[in-house]
Design an enzyme around this catalytic site. Sequence first.
Site, PDB file in Angstrom:
ATOM      1  CB  SER A 242      38.434  49.096  57.985  1.00  9.37           C
ATOM      2  OG  SER A 242      37.419  48.205  58.422  1.00  9.37           O
ATOM      3  CD  GLU A 368      41.525  40.670  50.420  1.00  8.83           C
ATOM      4  OE1 GLU A 368      41.448  41.871  50.688  1.00  8.83           O
ATOM      5  OE2 GLU A 368      41.013  39.773  51.110  1.00  8.83           O
ATOM      6  CG  PHE A 388      38.456  54.482  41.654  1.00  9.71           C
ATOM      7  CD1 PHE A 388      38.928  53.186  41.797  1.00  9.71           C
ATOM      8  CD2 PHE A 388      39.102  55.507  42.329  1.00  9.71           C
ATOM      9  CE1 PHE A 388      40.012  52.904  42.612  1.00  9.71           C
ATOM     10  CE2 PHE A 388      40.189  55.243  43.147  1.00  9.71           C
ATOM     11  CZ  PHE A 388      40.648  53.943  43.293  1.00  9.71           C
TER      12      PHE A 388
HETATM   13  P1  FAD Z   1      35.397  42.996  38.017  1.00  8.16           P
HETATM   14  O1  FAD Z   1      35.245  44.048  39.051  1.00  8.16           O
HETATM   15  O2  FAD Z   1      34.240  42.705  37.141  1.00  8.16           O
HETATM   16  O3  FAD Z   1      36.652  43.359  37.130  1.00  8.16           O
HETATM   17  C1  FAD Z   1      36.988  42.715  35.897  1.00  8.16           C
HETATM   18  C2  FAD Z   1      38.175  43.458  35.281  1.00  8.16           C
HETATM   19  O4  FAD Z   1      37.796  44.821  35.011  1.00  8.16           O
HETATM   20  C3  FAD Z   1      39.380  43.542  36.228  1.00  8.16           C
HETATM   21  O5  FAD Z   1      40.575  43.484  35.493  1.00  8.16           O
HETATM   22  C4  FAD Z   1      39.221  44.916  36.838  1.00  8.16           C
HETATM   23  O6  FAD Z   1      40.439  45.446  37.332  1.00  8.16           O
HETATM   24  C5  FAD Z   1      38.694  45.703  35.662  1.00  8.16           C
HETATM   25  N1  FAD Z   1      38.001  46.919  36.103  1.00  8.16           N
HETATM   26  C6  FAD Z   1      36.875  47.024  36.870  1.00  8.16           C
HETATM   27  N2  FAD Z   1      36.576  48.314  37.080  1.00  8.16           N
HETATM   28  C7  FAD Z   1      37.529  49.042  36.449  1.00  8.16           C
HETATM   29  C8  FAD Z   1      37.801  50.446  36.325  1.00  8.16           C
HETATM   30  N3  FAD Z   1      37.038  51.377  36.925  1.00  8.16           N
HETATM   31  N4  FAD Z   1      38.879  50.821  35.612  1.00  8.16           N
HETATM   32  C9  FAD Z   1      39.693  49.906  35.029  1.00  8.16           C
HETATM   33  N5  FAD Z   1      39.510  48.579  35.115  1.00  8.16           N
HETATM   34  C10 FAD Z   1      38.442  48.154  35.825  1.00  8.16           C
HETATM   35  N6  FAD Z   1      35.315  38.260  47.702  1.00  8.16           N
HETATM   36  C11 FAD Z   1      34.799  38.336  48.964  1.00  8.16           C
HETATM   37  O7  FAD Z   1      33.989  39.222  49.262  1.00  8.16           O
HETATM   38  N7  FAD Z   1      35.159  37.421  49.924  1.00  8.16           N
HETATM   39  C12 FAD Z   1      36.034  36.405  49.660  1.00  8.16           C
HETATM   40  O8  FAD Z   1      36.329  35.604  50.561  1.00  8.16           O
HETATM   41  C13 FAD Z   1      36.585  36.293  48.339  1.00  8.16           C
HETATM   42  N8  FAD Z   1      37.393  35.246  48.007  1.00  8.16           N
HETATM   43  C14 FAD Z   1      37.779  35.066  46.691  1.00  8.16           C
HETATM   44  C15 FAD Z   1      38.436  33.893  46.303  1.00  8.16           C
HETATM   45  C16 FAD Z   1      38.769  33.659  44.963  1.00  8.16           C
HETATM   46  C17 FAD Z   1      39.395  32.367  44.561  1.00  8.16           C
HETATM   47  C18 FAD Z   1      38.484  34.663  44.001  1.00  8.16           C
HETATM   48  C19 FAD Z   1      38.861  34.444  42.546  1.00  8.16           C
HETATM   49  C20 FAD Z   1      37.834  35.822  44.368  1.00  8.16           C
HETATM   50  C21 FAD Z   1      37.455  36.037  45.696  1.00  8.16           C
HETATM   51  N9  FAD Z   1      36.711  37.169  46.077  1.00  8.16           N
HETATM   52  C22 FAD Z   1      36.190  37.267  47.367  1.00  8.16           C
HETATM   53  C23 FAD Z   1      36.240  38.120  45.059  1.00  8.16           C
HETATM   54  C24 FAD Z   1      37.282  39.130  44.596  1.00  8.16           C
HETATM   55  O9  FAD Z   1      37.563  40.042  45.608  1.00  8.16           O
HETATM   56  C25 FAD Z   1      36.757  39.797  43.296  1.00  8.16           C
HETATM   57  O10 FAD Z   1      36.883  38.830  42.287  1.00  8.16           O
HETATM   58  C26 FAD Z   1      37.510  41.057  42.937  1.00  8.16           C
HETATM   59  O11 FAD Z   1      37.168  42.100  43.800  1.00  8.16           O
HETATM   60  C27 FAD Z   1      37.233  41.522  41.494  1.00  8.16           C
HETATM   61  O12 FAD Z   1      35.863  41.563  41.232  1.00  8.16           O
HETATM   62  P2  FAD Z   1      35.284  40.854  39.914  1.00  8.16           P
HETATM   63  O13 FAD Z   1      35.819  39.471  39.871  1.00  8.16           O
HETATM   64  O14 FAD Z   1      33.814  41.039  39.931  1.00  8.16           O
HETATM   65  O15 FAD Z   1      35.917  41.633  38.682  1.00  8.16           O
END
Ligand code: FAD
Length: 389
Positions: A242, A368, A388
């Site tokens: 949410s 996000e 997903f």
């Molecule tokens: P992963 O989930 O490991 O994904 C890697 C790649 O695989 C992506 O391209 C993804 O789309 C793809 N992928 C994953 N699953 C699937 C699927 N089922 N099908 C197809 N493709 C898939 N998080 C917080 O909680 N609080 C914050 O304040 C916050 N601030 C941030 C600030 C910065 C500068 C950054 C870079 C990130 C921040 N984040 C924060 C984290 C951010 O929300 C995550 O990086 C994001 O959710 C993606 O997760 P991951 O990096 O682990 O990538």
Amino acid sequence: STSPDPQDFLGLDAALDEDERAIRDAVRDYGRDQLHDHVADWYESGALPARELAKGFGALGLLGMHLTGYGCAGTSAVAYGVACRELEAVDSGLRSFVSVQGSLAMFALHRWGSEEQRAEWLPRMASGDALGCFGLTEPDAGSDPGSMRTRAVRDGSDWVLTGTKMWITNGTVADVAVVWAQTDEGIRGFVVPTSTPGFTANEVKHKLSLRASLTAELVLDGVRLPESAAFPEVRGLRGPLSCLNEARYGILFGVVGAARACYRAALDYTLSREQFGKPLAGFQLTQRKLADLLVEVNRAGLVALQIGRLKDAGTLHPSQVSFGKMANVRSALEVARTARTMLGANGISLEYPVMRHMANLETVLTYEGTEEMHALSLGQAVTGIPAFR
Ligand code: FAD
């Protein structure tokens, strides 16, 4: 008659009401007078005067501005979106600062907090005297937050939290962290004062994107909290999702500002720089780019405004937020990348805003909900089939 303003080619700002226009102008002026001249230095150094910024944004009424009560301004969703747009025209990191404070930490407290939690934190957060962060992502749980390992277990009437959160914006400067953790009753949210023993925040270094923003790893090593630290009612991913929905709304509006800034820079540059005896803007290939980018910038603005109107009407569906986040971040990134080419070698310099925006937007594409996750949300919305996993 003169041709339309390139930044607002479809005349959308004429549809803003008086309050929305006043907020637009106030944030635009603040960006120009207080932020613009510093942002390249903040970006290069990776440091940010977080307290000072918080006070400034608080005085402007930007922190939690679309929330009501507890010192929050209670503006329309469109007004909040326009504020994000004007802020992100300066830098996505500064908009992230306001998003995390208002849409993630404050929204979570406002929506899910007990009366006691709200009264303790929200007024100070609205004024910028207290900073919040939002800990959902972990080193091994990003797009799939349900796989988080951070755990809260009961010990008598206390809770004890253990785990690691990663990529947490403003984690190193926050006074309070909203932390999501597994419990025997499903995922729950906790309000964690960052002074609690066992809580540490370590700066994430070596970022090549969103450098004018502080990012942290949060380590929770047996953090002991009273029963009253938990959000009383909400269980499961519904809680954090949410909040993300709120922040994504600010993003889909905000990136229009980044796109506009890149467009403005490319237009100004190509009008003034000459090669082969005439301005770059006089070449057909450049005009093709200027026309394409004009369409992207202004179509994104239209998408944002319509989604804002749906939000104010109370009919906005989360899949429409996915539509806006995916469509507008993609547009902004395309605008930034193409604008980068139009500035030639200067396009890679921090003396111009374009590559800074371009690099920032790589983060905005990922956080996000990654672009892929939003594509899957839209796929599910139109087919009824979740893909997903
Ligand atoms: P992963 O989930 O490991 O994904 C890697 C790649 O695989 C992506 O391209 C993804 O789309 C793809 N992928 C994953 N699953 C699937 C699927 N089922 N099908 C197809 N493709 C898939 N998080 C917080 O909680 N609080 C914050 O304040 C916050 N601030 C941030 C600030 C910065 C500068 C950054 C870079 C990130 C921040 N984040 C924060 C984290 C951010 O929300 C995550 O990086 C994001 O959710 C993606 O997760 P991951 O990096 O682990 O990538």
